[in-house]
Every structure is written in structure tokens, then in C-alpha cells.
Motif scaffolding. Structure first.
Motif, PDB file in Angstrom:
ATOM      1  N   ALA A 280       0.846  -1.185   0.000  1.00 47.20           N
ATOM      2  CA  ALA A 280       0.000   0.000   0.000  1.00 47.20           C
ATOM      3  C   ALA A 280       0.884   1.238   0.000  1.00 47.20           C
ATOM      4  O   ALA A 280       2.019   1.213   0.482  1.00 47.20           O
ATOM      5  CB  ALA A 280      -0.928   0.004   1.212  1.00 47.20           C
ATOM      6  N   ASP A 281       0.368   2.330  -0.548  1.00 46.66           N
ATOM      7  CA  ASP A 281       1.119   3.577  -0.520  1.00 46.66           C
ATOM      8  C   ASP A 281       0.150   4.750  -0.535  1.00 46.66           C
ATOM      9  O   ASP A 281      -1.063   4.583  -0.436  1.00 46.66           O
ATOM     10  CB  ASP A 281       2.120   3.655  -1.683  1.00 46.66           C
ATOM     11  N   ARG A 282       0.702   5.946  -0.646  1.00 43.50           N
ATOM     12  CA  ARG A 282      -0.064   7.170  -0.833  1.00 43.50           C
ATOM     13  C   ARG A 282       0.568   7.964  -1.968  1.00 43.50           C
ATOM     14  O   ARG A 282       1.723   7.711  -2.336  1.00 43.50           O
ATOM     15  CB  ARG A 282      -0.053   8.020   0.455  1.00 43.50           C
ATOM     16  N   PRO A 283      -0.158   8.919  -2.536  1.00 41.48           N
ATOM     17  CA  PRO A 283       0.448   9.762  -3.565  1.00 41.48           C
ATOM     18  C   PRO A 283       1.648  10.506  -3.003  1.00 41.48           C
ATOM     19  O   PRO A 283       1.735  10.749  -1.790  1.00 41.48           O
ATOM     20  CB  PRO A 283      -0.680  10.739  -3.941  1.00 41.48           C
ATOM     21  N   PRO A 284       2.603  10.893  -3.845  1.00 43.07           N
ATOM     22  CA  PRO A 284       3.747  11.679  -3.363  1.00 43.07           C
ATOM     23  C   PRO A 284       3.287  12.936  -2.625  1.00 43.07           C
ATOM     24  O   PRO A 284       2.260  13.542  -2.957  1.00 43.07           O
ATOM     25  CB  PRO A 284       4.492  12.033  -4.657  1.00 43.07           C
ATOM     26  N   LEU A 285       4.044  13.307  -1.620  1.00 46.84           N
ATOM     27  CA  LEU A 285       3.734  14.497  -0.838  1.00 46.84           C
ATOM     28  C   LEU A 285       3.584  15.715  -1.744  1.00 46.84           C
ATOM     29  O   LEU A 285       4.310  15.878  -2.728  1.00 46.84           O
ATOM     30  CB  LEU A 285       4.851  14.751   0.182  1.00 46.84           C
ATOM     31  N   ARG A 286       2.669  16.615  -1.367  1.00 50.72           N
ATOM     32  CA  ARG A 286       2.421  17.806  -2.175  1.00 50.72           C
ATOM     33  C   ARG A 286       2.812  19.092  -1.467  1.00 50.72           C
ATOM     34  O   ARG A 286       2.888  20.155  -2.097  1.00 50.72           O
ATOM     35  CB  ARG A 286       0.942  17.878  -2.555  1.00 50.72           C
ATOM     36  N   SER A 287       3.084  19.016  -0.164  1.00 54.76           N
ATOM     37  CA  SER A 287       3.448  20.230   0.570  1.00 54.76           C
ATOM     38  C   SER A 287       4.033  19.850   1.921  1.00 54.76           C
ATOM     39  O   SER A 287       3.879  18.713   2.399  1.00 54.76           O
ATOM     40  CB  SER A 287       2.224  21.127   0.785  1.00 54.76           C
ATOM     41  N   ALA A 288       4.678  20.826   2.556  1.00 52.50           N
ATOM     42  CA  ALA A 288       5.221  20.614   3.898  1.00 52.50           C
ATOM     43  C   ALA A 288       4.105  20.363   4.902  1.00 52.50           C
ATOM     44  O   ALA A 288       4.316  19.691   5.923  1.00 52.50           O
ATOM     45  CB  ALA A 288       6.041  21.835   4.318  1.00 52.50           C
ATOM     46  N   TRP A 347      10.028  17.476   2.771  1.00 54.98           N
ATOM     47  CA  TRP A 347       8.910  16.995   1.973  1.00 54.98           C
ATOM     48  C   TRP A 347       9.262  16.827   0.500  1.00 54.98           C
ATOM     49  O   TRP A 347       8.820  15.866  -0.143  1.00 54.98           O
ATOM     50  CB  TRP A 347       7.685  17.884   2.162  1.00 54.98           C
ATOM     51  N   GLN A 348      10.058  17.727  -0.059  1.00 55.69           N
ATOM     52  CA  GLN A 348      10.355  17.624  -1.484  1.00 55.69           C
ATOM     53  C   GLN A 348      11.223  16.411  -1.801  1.00 55.69           C
ATOM     54  O   GLN A 348      11.003  15.728  -2.805  1.00 55.69           O
ATOM     55  CB  GLN A 348      11.023  18.907  -1.967  1.00 55.69           C
ATOM     56  N   ARG A 349      12.201  16.140  -0.966  1.00 55.54           N
ATOM     57  CA  ARG A 349      13.039  14.952  -1.205  1.00 55.54           C
ATOM     58  C   ARG A 349      12.207  13.683  -1.065  1.00 55.54           C
ATOM     59  O   ARG A 349      12.312  12.767  -1.879  1.00 55.54           O
ATOM     60  CB  ARG A 349      14.219  14.927  -0.234  1.00 55.54           C
ATOM     61  N   ASN A 350      11.383  13.613  -0.036  1.00 55.08           N
ATOM     62  CA  ASN A 350      10.531  12.435   0.124  1.00 55.08           C
ATOM     63  C   ASN A 350       9.576  12.273  -1.053  1.00 55.08           C
ATOM     64  O   ASN A 350       9.349  11.154  -1.533  1.00 55.08           O
ATOM     65  CB  ASN A 350       9.741  12.538   1.432  1.00 55.08           C
ATOM     66  N   ALA A 351       9.010  13.373  -1.533  1.00 56.41           N
ATOM     67  CA  ALA A 351       8.102  13.299  -2.669  1.00 56.41           C
ATOM     68  C   ALA A 351       8.831  12.795  -3.908  1.00 56.41           C
ATOM     69  O   ALA A 351       8.282  12.010  -4.692  1.00 56.41           O
ATOM     70  CB  ALA A 351       7.501  14.676  -2.941  1.00 56.41           C
TER      71      ALA A 351
END
Length: 402
Positions: A280-288, A347-351
Motif C-alpha cells: 500500500a502507498d499514498r500519492p507523493p507528498l504535495r506540501s510541507a 517533503w520535497q526529497r521524500n516526494a
């Protein structure tokens, strides 16, 4: 007065967060749902970016005592069995990135983090305490346990995994989504396998709608195998972890090369058990704001669950914890701003890692002309494709301001 940081979750992310918070001079109260600290038998790949962070916590000796150092990362065809590309690791990785590329048993990594955390005096570990809800008021965050117990702190770090209930309450974004991929996992003693089935490398066998990864762990004494196939997930995703039917796995691999089928049969022949997980996952992060709000921060899978096709799930949790340490050390800032800084810097690196992991999955499982193009590119460019300087050199996503 020291700030008190509450941590929900006693897995790798929670323990790493605890180390980061104590190193920043905070008191830590960690709450784990299970009645004992334990991790399932699975392997983890630790890139140089992650190993450097563990070294900074003084864990190099502990790592060396339990990890394996693969000689190379190679890609092979699951259908034909032939090599597609090879990236030297070992000393070559140290020369390129200042740290080794390691593979480790999840339980060994969990144990060394737990031992490191227990060496700090300002840590209180609480087992058998499931945290069900949170509330923030007047500069204090309060956790409510399943037994009704209330615990107050200056900050809360939710590191309670992909199915985090606290995340759902904080962000209101519902449960994670099934990926349509199933992971069969096994751990086997290398000495029990025929010589030709043992390995000192990380090998990814790429096939249509499936792939297999094998690598050594625990100083090379054990071999970790993961077979990921596309298929429907059951309804009860959170608790669906059970012994897999080896016949189902063998059926899924019908048509693959004899070397790969021999490997899977070899695991069954020596009595090792296959276990099955839906992914399972979630969409890539979109903001801090999806990693911190007010006095609450999310870390690891609770913040950014990702597909395993970049081998960075645990790594990103450890990177999160290192950044959390830096943020919590900014003692001139109010706690809310410290956690905001943490989220901005992560957040940007994780996304990016989340997005690249999803992309890798499509490439690994490619069919038809896309598969032929993938194989041709690997043969022509080899290590240039497999090497990931943007990832292994460290976190390049730092925000410059609040």
C-alpha cells in the motif's frame, strides 16, 4: 527546561526519531502498541545516504557487526536469466559516496537502534500502549491511549506506520491505497542452499508484471528474497500477513528462467517459509503541511509510504529523524516553527523518492516494447543508469527559509 517529545510508534522510524530527539536535548516518551519490541524477518537495503546518518549517531561499529556489504548491484532478465547491467558496490561505493552500501536484517537494524536509544537517560519506553487520538491546545499536545490514558508533551512525532490512525486524524485523508502488487518474502540460511543459489550481491530479476530481489544479510549468513507480483489485495490490508502458498508463488513465476525457478524452489526445499504482504502507498507528498501541522510531525511511513522499488522506505525514515534532530536543536525557535522547518526541509526529497519509486515499479514490470527498450538501455548504459548520485550523495532538498 527540556522539551518533552512524544513519539507514537516503536518501529525503525519511531526508534530513529527517538534518537534524533534525544540528541537534540529533548526528553522522549515513546509509545508502542505491541507488548514487546520486535520486527519481522525481512531485509533492508541501506544506501550510502542512510549509512552516513547512522554513522553520525555513532553506530558504525554496530552496523559492521551485523550487516552485509554486497559486492555489486546487478539486473538480470527474469525470462532469459542473462545479465542486463552491473554496478560495483563494496569499496567502490565508499569511494564514490563516503560510505558503504549495506544490506541488513530488519530485526538487526531495529535492535541496534533500540540499544542506541536505551543508552540515553532521558528516554521512557512504553510498551503495550496503543495511542488512538491526539489533541492540541494552548501550546500542548495530548495523546489519548486506547485505555483512556492521557499523555501531554511539547511536541508529537507520529511514526506509527503506513496505517497510522493519528495521521488520519491529523490530515483527514483516509486510509492508504492498495498498489495492486503483492510481496512474497522469505529468509533462508545461505549454508542450507546449494552453492549456486547463494549470493554476495544484490540481484534484481526483472520480468513482465513481476520482479524478484535477492541479497545477503547478517554478515552474509542469511539470504533475503522478495518476489513482487501484480495481483489484487484482500480487504483486510492492515492485518493480512500470513504464510504464503508456495504453489501460488510458483504459478506466478511460470515462464521465468530455470535459474530463478530453481532459486524459489530452493527456498521451499530447505523448509524456509514464504510470507505474503499486500503493498500500500499514498500519492507523493504535495506540501510541507502533509509532514507537520502545529505541534505534530509525521515521520517515515506515516508521512510518506512508498513502493519498495527504490529500496528507500527505511532510509527515508532515518533521514527524516536526522532532520528532526537538526530542527529540534533550534532552541531559539518556538516548537511549531521547529517542526515547520523539519517539514520544509524534508517533503520535497521524500516526494521525489516516492515518485521515482513508482516510476521504477513500472520499469521493473514492463511488458512488450517498453521491456525491450528497458533491457537495451541497461545493456548499453549499465552502471550509469543504476547509479543514483542525486539520492546517495545526500539530501539536496533543503529549504532556505521559513
Amino acid at each position: 527546561m527540556k522539551k518533552q517529545v512524544l513519539i507514537a510508534g516503536g518501529g525503525i522510524g519511531g526508534l530513529a526519531a527517538g534518537i534524533g530527539a534525544t540528541c537534540a536535548g529533548c526528553d522522549v516518551r515513546l509509545f508502542e502498541r505491541a507488548r514487546e519490541f520486535r520486527e519481522v524477518g525481512a531485509g533492508i537495503q541501506l544506501g550510502p545516504n542512510v549509512v552516513r546518518g547512522l554513522q553520525a549517531w555513532g553506530l558504525q561499529g554496530s552496523l559492521q557487526s551485523v550487516a552485509a556489504v554486497p559486492e555489486a548491484l546487478q539486473a538480470r532478465s527474469a525470462l532469459g536469466g542473462h545479465a542486463l547491467a552491473r554496478l560495483p558496490l563494496g569499496s567502490a561505493a565508499v569511494q564514490r559516496y563516503g560510505a558503504a552500501y549495506l544490506t541488513i536484517h530488519r530485526a538487526d537494524l531495529h535492535q541496534l537502534l533500540l540499544e542506541a536509544l536505551r543508552r540515553h537517560a532521558d528516554v521512557h519506553l512504553n510498551l503495550g500502549q496503543a495511542m488512538e487520538s491526539l489533541r492540541e491546545s494552548d501550546g500542548v499536545v495530548t495523546l489519548r491511549g486506547a485505555d483512556g490514558k492521557l499523555v501531554e508533551g511539547d511536541a508529537l512525532v507520529c511514526a506509527d506506520g503506513v496505517h497510522s490512525r493519528l495521521r488520519t486524524q491529523l490530515l483527514g485523508d483516509g486510509p492508504p491505497r492498495p498498489t495492486g502488487h503483492l510481496a512474497y518474502r522469505a529468509m533462508v540460511r545461505q549454508a542450507d542452499l546449494p552453492q549456486q543459489l547463494r549470493t554476495s550481491e544484490v540481484t534484481a530479476w526483472l520480468g513482465p508484471r513481476l520482479h524478484v530481489v535477492q541479497y545477503p544479510v547478517r554478515r552474509g549468513e542469511l539470504q533475503n528474497l522478495v518476489v513482487i507480483v501484480q495481483g489484487p489485495a484482500p480487504a483486510d490490508m492492515e492485518r493480512w500477513d500470513h504464510a504464503a502458498n508456495a504453489a501460488d508463488l510458483e504459478s506466478a513465476l511460470a515462464g521465468t528462467c530455470s535459474a530463478l525457478q530453481d532459486l524459489v524452489h530452493g527456498v521451499t526445499d530447505v523448509g524456509a517459509e514464504w510470507r505474503l504482504w499486500p503493498l500500500a502507498d499514498r500519492p507523493p507528498l504535495r506540501s510541507a503541511g502533509e509532514m507537520a501541522r502545529g505541534l505534530v510531525a509525521l515521520l517515515g511511513d506515516a508521512a510518506h509510504p512508498m513502493r519498495p522499488y527504490l529500496a528507500q522506505g527505511a532510509g527515508m525514515a532515518i533521514e527524516d529523524a536526522a532532520e528532526l534532530q537538526r530542527a529540534l536543536s533550534m532552541h531559539d525557535l518556538e516548537m511549531e516553527l521547529r517542526l515547520r522547518r523539519y517539514a520544509l526541509n524534508r517533503w520535497q526529497r521524500n516526494a521525489r523518492v516516492q515518485a521515482r519509486s513508482r516510476r521504477n515499479g513500472r520499469i521493473f514490470h514492463a511488458t512488450g516494447p517498453v521491456r525491450w527498450g528497458r533491457d537495451t538501455a541497461l545493456k548499453l548504459l549499465g552502471a550509469r543508469i543504476m547509479d543514483l548520485p542525486w539520492l546517495y550523495q545526500g539530501d539536496g532538498s533543503r529549504a532556505s527559509s521559513l
